[in-house]
Structures are given as structure tokens and as C-alpha cells.
Scaffold this motif. Structure first.
Motif, PDB file in Angstrom:
ATOM      1  N   ILE A 245      -4.756   8.613  14.647  1.00 29.98           N
ATOM      2  CA  ILE A 245      -5.185   7.529  13.758  1.00 29.98           C
ATOM      3  C   ILE A 245      -5.499   8.081  12.372  1.00 29.98           C
ATOM      4  CG2 ILE A 245      -6.951   5.774  13.350  1.00 29.98           C
ATOM      5  CD1 ILE A 245      -4.932   5.103  15.561  1.00 29.98           C
ATOM      6  N   ASN A 246      -6.235   9.188  12.322  1.00 32.35           N
ATOM      7  CA  ASN A 246      -6.566   9.789  11.027  1.00 32.35           C
ATOM      8  C   ASN A 246      -5.315  10.285  10.302  1.00 32.35           C
ATOM      9  OD1 ASN A 246      -9.318   9.365  11.454  1.00 32.35           O
ATOM     10  ND2 ASN A 246      -9.529  11.274  12.580  1.00 32.35           N
ATOM     11  N   ILE A 247      -4.389  10.875  11.069  1.00 31.20           N
ATOM     12  CA  ILE A 247      -3.135  11.343  10.463  1.00 31.20           C
ATOM     13  C   ILE A 247      -2.315  10.152   9.961  1.00 31.20           C
ATOM     14  CG2 ILE A 247      -0.931  12.463  10.972  1.00 31.20           C
ATOM     15  CD1 ILE A 247      -2.501  14.292  12.917  1.00 31.20           C
ATOM     16  N   SER A 248      -2.321   9.050  10.722  1.00 36.06           N
ATOM     17  CA  SER A 248      -1.600   7.846  10.294  1.00 36.06           C
ATOM     18  C   SER A 248      -2.173   7.294   9.000  1.00 36.06           C
ATOM     19  CB  SER A 248      -1.671   6.774  11.393  1.00 36.06           C
ATOM     20  OG  SER A 248      -1.068   7.218  12.587  1.00 36.06           O
ATOM     21  N   LEU A 249      -3.504   7.283   8.893  1.00 32.42           N
ATOM     22  CA  LEU A 249      -4.141   6.827   7.653  1.00 32.42           C
ATOM     23  C   LEU A 249      -3.697   7.672   6.463  1.00 32.42           C
ATOM     24  CD1 LEU A 249      -7.758   6.258   9.032  1.00 32.42           C
ATOM     25  CD2 LEU A 249      -6.300   4.480   8.053  1.00 32.42           C
ATOM     26  N   LEU A 250      -3.676   8.992   6.669  1.00 27.47           N
ATOM     27  CA  LEU A 250      -3.281   9.887   5.579  1.00 27.47           C
ATOM     28  C   LEU A 250      -1.809   9.703   5.228  1.00 27.47           C
ATOM     29  CD1 LEU A 250      -4.278  12.080   3.666  1.00 27.47           C
ATOM     30  CD2 LEU A 250      -3.651  13.779   5.387  1.00 27.47           C
ATOM     31  N   LEU A 251      -0.958   9.563   6.242  1.00 28.39           N
ATOM     32  CA  LEU A 251       0.471   9.330   5.983  1.00 28.39           C
ATOM     33  C   LEU A 251       0.684   8.037   5.206  1.00 28.39           C
ATOM     34  CD1 LEU A 251       2.146  10.378   9.370  1.00 28.39           C
ATOM     35  CD2 LEU A 251       2.344  11.538   7.162  1.00 28.39           C
ATOM     36  N   GLY A 252      -0.047   6.990   5.605  1.00 31.09           N
ATOM     37  CA  GLY A 252       0.055   5.723   4.886  1.00 31.09           C
ATOM     38  C   GLY A 252      -0.367   5.859   3.437  1.00 31.09           C
ATOM     39  N   GLY A 253      -1.425   6.633   3.189  1.00 30.29           N
ATOM     40  CA  GLY A 253      -1.881   6.860   1.827  1.00 30.29           C
ATOM     41  C   GLY A 253      -0.864   7.619   0.994  1.00 30.29           C
ATOM     42  N   ILE A 254      -0.244   8.634   1.604  1.00 33.79           N
ATOM     43  CA  ILE A 254       0.768   9.427   0.890  1.00 33.79           C
ATOM     44  C   ILE A 254       2.001   8.569   0.588  1.00 33.79           C
ATOM     45  CG2 ILE A 254       2.355  11.376   1.100  1.00 33.79           C
ATOM     46  CD1 ILE A 254       0.160  12.775   2.772  1.00 33.79           C
ATOM     47  N   LEU A 255       2.435   7.786   1.594  1.00 33.44           N
ATOM     48  CA  LEU A 255       3.621   6.946   1.417  1.00 33.44           C
ATOM     49  C   LEU A 255       3.423   5.909   0.314  1.00 33.44           C
ATOM     50  CD1 LEU A 255       6.426   5.930   2.350  1.00 33.44           C
ATOM     51  CD2 LEU A 255       5.251   4.544   4.073  1.00 33.44           C
ATOM     52  N   SER A 256       2.235   5.290   0.293  1.00 34.40           N
ATOM     53  CA  SER A 256       1.997   4.209  -0.667  1.00 34.40           C
ATOM     54  C   SER A 256       1.560   4.730  -2.030  1.00 34.40           C
ATOM     55  CB  SER A 256       0.952   3.241  -0.103  1.00 34.40           C
ATOM     56  OG  SER A 256      -0.245   3.924   0.243  1.00 34.40           O
ATOM     57  N   TRP A 257       0.393   5.385  -2.091  1.00 32.91           N
ATOM     58  CA  TRP A 257      -0.166   5.807  -3.377  1.00 32.91           C
ATOM     59  C   TRP A 257       0.490   7.075  -3.925  1.00 32.91           C
ATOM     60  CZ3 TRP A 257      -3.952   3.082  -6.069  1.00 32.91           C
ATOM     61  CH2 TRP A 257      -4.469   1.976  -5.390  1.00 32.91           C
ATOM     62  N   GLY A 258       1.139   7.843  -3.034  1.00 38.14           N
ATOM     63  CA  GLY A 258       1.808   9.045  -3.501  1.00 38.14           C
ATOM     64  C   GLY A 258       3.249   8.813  -3.902  1.00 38.14           C
ATOM     65  N   TYR A 580      -8.470   7.597  -0.211  1.00 38.65           N
ATOM     66  CA  TYR A 580      -9.638   8.477  -0.367  1.00 38.65           C
ATOM     67  C   TYR A 580     -10.439   8.601   0.920  1.00 38.65           C
ATOM     68  CZ  TYR A 580     -12.315   4.162  -0.712  1.00 38.65           C
ATOM     69  OH  TYR A 580     -12.876   2.937  -0.444  1.00 38.65           O
ATOM     70  N   PHE A 581     -10.656   7.478   1.641  1.00 40.14           N
ATOM     71  CA  PHE A 581     -11.441   7.543   2.873  1.00 40.14           C
ATOM     72  C   PHE A 581     -10.667   8.232   3.989  1.00 40.14           C
ATOM     73  CE2 PHE A 581      -8.869   3.840   3.560  1.00 40.14           C
ATOM     74  CZ  PHE A 581      -8.699   3.755   4.932  1.00 40.14           C
ATOM     75  N   ALA A 582      -9.321   8.160   3.934  1.00 40.67           N
ATOM     76  CA  ALA A 582      -8.497   8.845   4.928  1.00 40.67           C
ATOM     77  C   ALA A 582      -8.645  10.355   4.800  1.00 40.67           C
ATOM     78  CB  ALA A 582      -7.034   8.440   4.774  1.00 40.67           C
TER      79      ALA A 582
END
Length: 656
Positions: A245-258, A580-582
Motif C-alpha cells: 500500500i505504501n509503495i502504491s502510494l509512492l508510485l502514484g505520486g511519482i506517476l502523477s506529480w513526477g 508528500y504523505f506517501a
């Protein structure tokens, strides 16, 4: 974000505790840490005896000192208290007193250049009436799915888990040596987290101050919300949530905001106007909000219909006489994992399923309240036609499931996101000429109340599961707390509304920015989805389909490989909020991972206690923080972190 403020309030009222784990040695299971064995000599009271007067209205410590407390105060009664308080305080968020409801007022309407004559000023009578007819539907919508959420899907509900951990620690019997060590660990990190919250507040005396402004990745990274903001709450939540779940949050952040948002930003002036405000849904914000909604709906609805289809299949075979149990076949009951279920899980599952809330009660309650609400709401809001309300109530249970499911995965309730969807659907349906602005805001309130209370009750069911509290007593307590909130929250808002004549005015002490934001969304919503920026709708279709495809692949691979597939619901949340929270949660995961590598037994024993302490302390700090803000006390010092180049410029300026 409103969800962040709501989450902090819920965490402030919630307390925390988790469970036990097991270890296999030489092919045999060995139960090392069992919470329920510590409590096995304590009788579990019946659901009626958990709903005591002293639990709702009495200071039990005073009774104990006076010798009037004949029976020990149980952890089940404690759980009932927190359920009631959380339900009551949750109405302050879902009631929209700082967002959609106040967005209807004349004060906010005058700040806009469009539809300034479409307003409805707050009144105590209609606000209380509105709360009562919309706030109970979410409770009845999620009751039939409590077993699916808690036992079959084994969702973590981090705040509910942490609440249970603290409640269990308060009631640990004397002589339980390991439990006492866990309580000390929880208390130690609770104190650290509370003091850390104070320390962070102390150094935020101006704009750009504080640890969230740490520019370790540069200004551009900070603008794209890639930073570690030193949040003890999210580090603790990361220690409780599964790694994937935490890795998914980070991946989602990278895909969208990155990747995505910077690429779409280069289309400014082509896909959308370059002169728009950052918060305008006509621009980049529109992509963020609606692509996020599309992924959440794709994942949530897939799982909703998956549960529904399997339930109907089980019912079919039960009626055919092929499955005598009729249990929901989400988890393979004959699997080795199930046969090796721990003592704690056996005990908790047994009692959680003991006091059933009949499905017919939930369905009948939902239908009855929906009928009353459908007949009543058009009298409060003439613009909100009865058939709009009927459509909302048909789709609401599915969306309530989506929100409760997402909250169980990540601890985030995205009630205002679902409210935004309702604004667009109903606002566009009604149209600007027929009161679409007020109809959209009222529909937002209906939807937010349903999905918010559904996720809150699911959190409480998780707490009840881990403290052996009856689902029936939890449900009754939630009803009582919700009824209290329907009266208390409007009254408190009414006092503010009457006391501060400049409430909602920009530049005043209480500018209510979310009220303006929600009203602007309602104005935009009257134009329908065609008002969204170019290609936004096509991207929404693509990500909705991608969420379903990922779930299909996960189900096709089986448990062995499915655990490595990212979760679409978790990936979608940073699309809207930011990563950021991810990052904080991944730091929590990394701490737990290293701890388990060094000493797995100790990590299993004390990891949940440490995580709960971090969450609780930071959450409790919001109470004195809010009091200081209301009293007008401001932090005395500003701490800033500057890059080397910026620091050199500042030094040169000061030297001149």
C-alpha cells in the motif's frame, strides 16, 4: 485539504492499539504474543452491557475514587465511548459548515461574479433537519459489508487499529509483563510525538517556516509536493499499513506529480487557458481531481461488484443446497493460512460474528430513511428535486463502499472528492437556470454525509473487532453519537455565524476558503463535464479502465504474485493530494522493515505500539494547537531551511 483537517480531528479523538503475530518454527506454529490470552480470564460483557450509562455520561475515575464503581470499567465500554465521540465530532466535517453548507450563504455568494442571487443563508432549524435526514444513511449502507471489510479483506484501518491498541493497553490486567512493556513503548513514543508536534508549531511563525519547507530536493520538487514533512502521524500509519500500500502510494505520486502533471502543464495555453488560477477546475486542477476520482471509482466499483457477485453466487448455491454455510467465499476457508489462524484472530472473529446485525434491518433502515429524506429534502432545498435525490441514494451504497474500502487501505477518507462528483452530476443535470448551484451544493452534502459516516463506522468496526466489542453495540453507539452531532455541530456553527459578522469574508479572522472553493465548483458544475479541460474526460476513461485491468490481472495471478501488484485505490490518492504523505509513510515502512531484519520478534511485539504512539501523540497535539489558534496565540519563532545558493543571497543582503 479538508480530508487532512478531518483526519487530524478523527485521530485526535481516536486512540490506538493493534494485535499479535505468530511465528513458525520447525514447521509448527508458535503463538508468541497473544493479546487475547492476556484478557481470557475477563468475561466479555453482552452487547447491552457494553452500552452503559457510565460509558456515555459519567466520569468513571471519580466513581472509582468514591467507591461507587462496583464493576471494573471494561475495554468494551471504552470502545463504545470513542465510537460515540468520533461519530459526534465527525458531523463537524461531513456537515460542511466550513465548505459546501456555508458556500450556500449570501456572504460567500457575493464574492463571486456569477449566480450571486443563488444563496440560502444558514438557519438553525433547516441545518439540524438536513443533518438528521442525511447523516444516518451511510451507517446502514455499510453494515452488510462489515464482515467483508474486516475479516475477508482484512483491511487495516490504521486509525481504528491504533485506537484499539491504546484501549487494550489501558485495560491490560496486572501481571502481564510483555503487555506492560508494550504500554511503556506506546507511552514513550506518544510523549515524543506530542512534544514533536509542539516543537514543529513553535517554529512556524511565518509563511515558509517549519520542517515541511525543508528544500532537500530543490524548489521544483517542493512545488510538486515531493518532500518529507516530518509528520509523526504518517510515519506511524506507514508502520501499520502493508508494504504494498505504501509503495502504491509512492508510485502514484511519482506517476502523477513526477510525470503527468508536469507534462500536462506544458500544454498550458493549448489544453487549457494559461490565465487560470491554480485552483480552477478548468485548468490543471481539473485533471488532478477527476483522474483521481476515475481511478478510485474503477478500483472501488470493481471490488464492490466482485463482492456482490460472490455473495449472490454463494446465496444461489446455498439455496440449491450445495453450500450449507452460505459464507462469502472471498477467502478460501480450506486454505492452509486459514487452518493456521491465530488464537487472537479466532477469538475476535468468533465474537465479531456472534452479535449479528441482520441484513434486513440494514436494508429496511436504509430504504426507510431514504424515503423520508427524498420526501423532506425538496422542502429544504426546492432546487433539489426528489428524482435527483433518488438517483443519489441508488448509487450511494456503492460509493460508500469505495470510500470505506479506500480508508481501510490508506486511512484516508476522500468524502469531499465524492462530494465534488455529486456537485458535477446534479449541478449539470439541474442546470444554472434551474438552481443548479444550490442543487449541486446540497447534493454534495448528501453524498459527503453518506460516504464519510460509512468510513467512520468501518474504522470503528475495526476497533471493535480488536477489542472484542460487539458490532451491535458499536452500531447503536454510532447512532447515538451521530444524533448528538446532528444537534451539537449546527449549534456550534450557529454561534460562530452570529458572533462573527465577517465570517467568510477574505482577510477576516475566519475567511472560510473552502466555502468559496466549493461554491466555485458548483458554478463550474452547472456547465457539466463539457467544461472540463481538453482531453480530461478521455484520460478519466483511460485511468478508470486501467484500475479495472490491474484488478483483473491481480485476481488472475493468484495470491503468490498478486501481492506484488500495486493497488489502484492507493495509487489514486496522491494524484489529488500529492505524494508528500506517501514519502512519510514509506519512511515508516522502511523503519519497520529494517527493524524486522534486525530483530523480527521485537518488531512484531513493539512495532504496533510504537506506531500507535506516534499517531496518537501527533493527533492529540491538534487539540492544544486548536485552542492556541482560537485564543490568537501565534508561534514565536520562524525556522527556515535554505539552499546554499539562497543562503548566500540572504547573507549578502544582510551584509549590505
Amino acid at each position: 485539504m479538508e480530508e487532512m483537517a478531518s483526519r487530524s480531528r478523527r485521530v485526535m479523538v481516536r486512540r490506538k492499539i493493534m494485535i499479535t503475530r505468530t511465528r513458525t518454527r520447525k514447521g509448527e506454529q508458535k503463538e508468541e504474543l497473544s493479546v487475547e490470552r492476556i484478557f481470557e480470564n475477563q468475561e466479555v460483557p453482552s452487547w447491552r452491557n457494553q452500552l452503559t450509562l457510565r460509558a456515555f455520561a459519567t466520569w468513571t475515575k471519580l466513581l472509582e475514587k468514591s467507591g461507587l464503581l462496583k464493576q471494573p470499567f471494561t475495554r468494551q465500554e471504552n470502545t463504545v465511548i470513542q465510537t460515540c465521540v468520533v461519530a459526534s465530532s465527525g458531523i463537524a466535517f461531513s456537515g460542511g459548515f466550513g465548505s459546501y453548507m456555508f458556500g450556500m450563504s449570501e456572504a460567500v455568494a457575493k464574492q463571486s461574479t456569477e449566480h450571486t442571487d443563488a444563496f440560502k443563508n444558514p438557519s438553525l432549524s433547516w441545518m439540524i433537519g438536513f443533518m438528521f435526514v442525511v447523516s444516518f444513511l451511510g451507517l446502514f449502507s455499510v453494515v452488510p459489508l462489515r464482515k467483508v471489510m474486516i475479516i475477508d479483506f482484512k483491511l487495516t484501518y490504521p486509525s481504528g487499529t491504533a485506537t484499539a491498541y491504546l484501549i487494550n493497553s489501558f485495560h491490560t490486567p496486572a501481571g502481564a509483563k510483555l503487555a506492560r512493556k508494550q504500554v511503556r513503548a506506546l507511552g514513550k513514543f506518544f510523549s515524543f510525538s506530542f512534544l514533536w508536534g509542539f516543537f514543529q508549531w513553535f517554529y512556524t511563525a511565518g509563511d515558509g517556516c517549519g520542517f515541511a519547507e525543508f528544500p532537500s530536493l530543490g524548489l521544483k520538487a517542493h512545488e510538486n509536493k515531493f518532500f518529507f514533512d516530518f509528520s509523526a502521524t504518517y510515519v506511524g500509519v506507514g508502520m501499520i499499513c502493508p508494504y504494498i500500500i505504501n509503495i502504491s502510494l509512492l508510485l502514484g505520486g511519482i506517476l502523477s506529480w513526477g510525470l503527468m502533471w508536469p507534462l500536462i502543464d506544458t500544454k498550458k495555453g493549448d489544453w487549457y487557458s494559461a490565465d487560470l488560477k491554480p485552483s480552477s477546475l478548468h485548468g490543471l486542477q481539473g485533471y488532478k481531481v477527476f483522474i483521481s476520482i476515475a481511478m478510485i471509482l474503477g478500483d472501488g466499483l470493481y471490488n464492490f461488484f466482485k463482492v456482490l457477485s460472490r455473495t449472490l453466487t454463494a446465496l444461489f448455491f446455498q439455496l440449491r443446497g450445495r453450500d450449507a454455510t452460505g459464507a462469502l467465499p472471498i477467502a478460501n476457508r480450506s486454505s492452509p493460512e486459514t487452518s493456521r489462524i491465530s488464537y487472537d484472530d479466532q477469538r475476535r472473529t468468533q465474537l465479531f460474528l456472534k452479535d449479528q446485525i441482520p441484513t434486513w434491518v440494514a436494508v429496511a433502515g436504509y430504504v426507510a430513511i431514504a424515503a423520508v429524506s427524498t420526501a423532506t429534502l425538496p422542502h429544504i432545498f426546492p432546487e433539489l428535486k426528489w428524482y435527483y435525490i433518488l438517483v443519489l441514494y441508488i448509487f450511494a451504497p456503492g460509493l460508500a463502499f469505495c470510500n470505506a474500502y479506500g480508508c481501510g487501505l490508506t486511512d484516508w477518507s476522500l468524502a469531499s472528492t465524492y462530494g465534488t462528483l455529486a456537485i458535477f452530476v446534479i449541478g449539470a443535470w439541474a442546470g444554472a437556470a434551474h438552481g443548479g448551484v444550490l442543487a449541486g451544493l446540497a447534493a454534495c452534502g448528501v453524498m459527503m454525509n453518506i460516504v464519510s459516516t460509512a468510513s467512520d463506522l468501518s474504522q470503528d468496526f475495526k476497533t471493535g473487532y480488536l477489542t472484542l466489542s460487539s458490532p451491535r453495540s458499536m452500531f447503536v453507539s454510532q447512532l447515538i453519537g451521530t444524533a448528538m452531532g446532528c444537534i451539537i455541530s449546527p449549534c456550534v456553527f450557529w454561534l460562530f455565524f452570529k458572533a462573527f459578522k465577517d465570517l467568510g469574508i477574505p482577510g477576516s479572522q475566519y475567511p472560510a476558503p473552502y466555502a468559496t472553493l466549493f461554491r466555485n465548483m458548483a458554478i463550474l458544475g452547472t456547465d457539466g463535464f463539457s467544461s472540463l479541460p481538453k482531453n480530461c474526460l478521455y484520460l478519466c476513461y483511460g485511468f478508470f479502465g486501467a484500475a479495472i485491468l490491474i484488478n483483473l490481472i491481480k485476481d488472475a495471478l493468484g495470491k503468490k504474485w498478486a501481492r506484488f501488484i500495486p493497488n489502484p485505490m492507493a495509487m489514486a490518492i496522491p494524484f489529488y493530494i500529492g505524494p508528500y504523505f506517501a514519502i512519510d509513510m514509506c519512511v515508516g515502512s522502511f523503519i519497520l522493515f529494517i527493524w524486522e531484519k534486525i530483530d523480527k520478534a521485537k518488531a512484531d511485539a513493539f512495532g504496533p505500539a510504537v506506531a500507535s504512539g506516534l499517531i496518537c501523540g501527533d493527533g492529540i497535539w491538534t487539540l492544544p494547537g486548536a485552542i492556541l489558534a482560537l485564543a490568537g496565540v501565534k508561534p514565536p519563532i520562524c525556522m527556515k531551511f535554505l539552499s546554499r545558493g539562497t543562503n548566500a543571497k540572504v547573507d549578502a543582503l544582510l551584509g549590505s
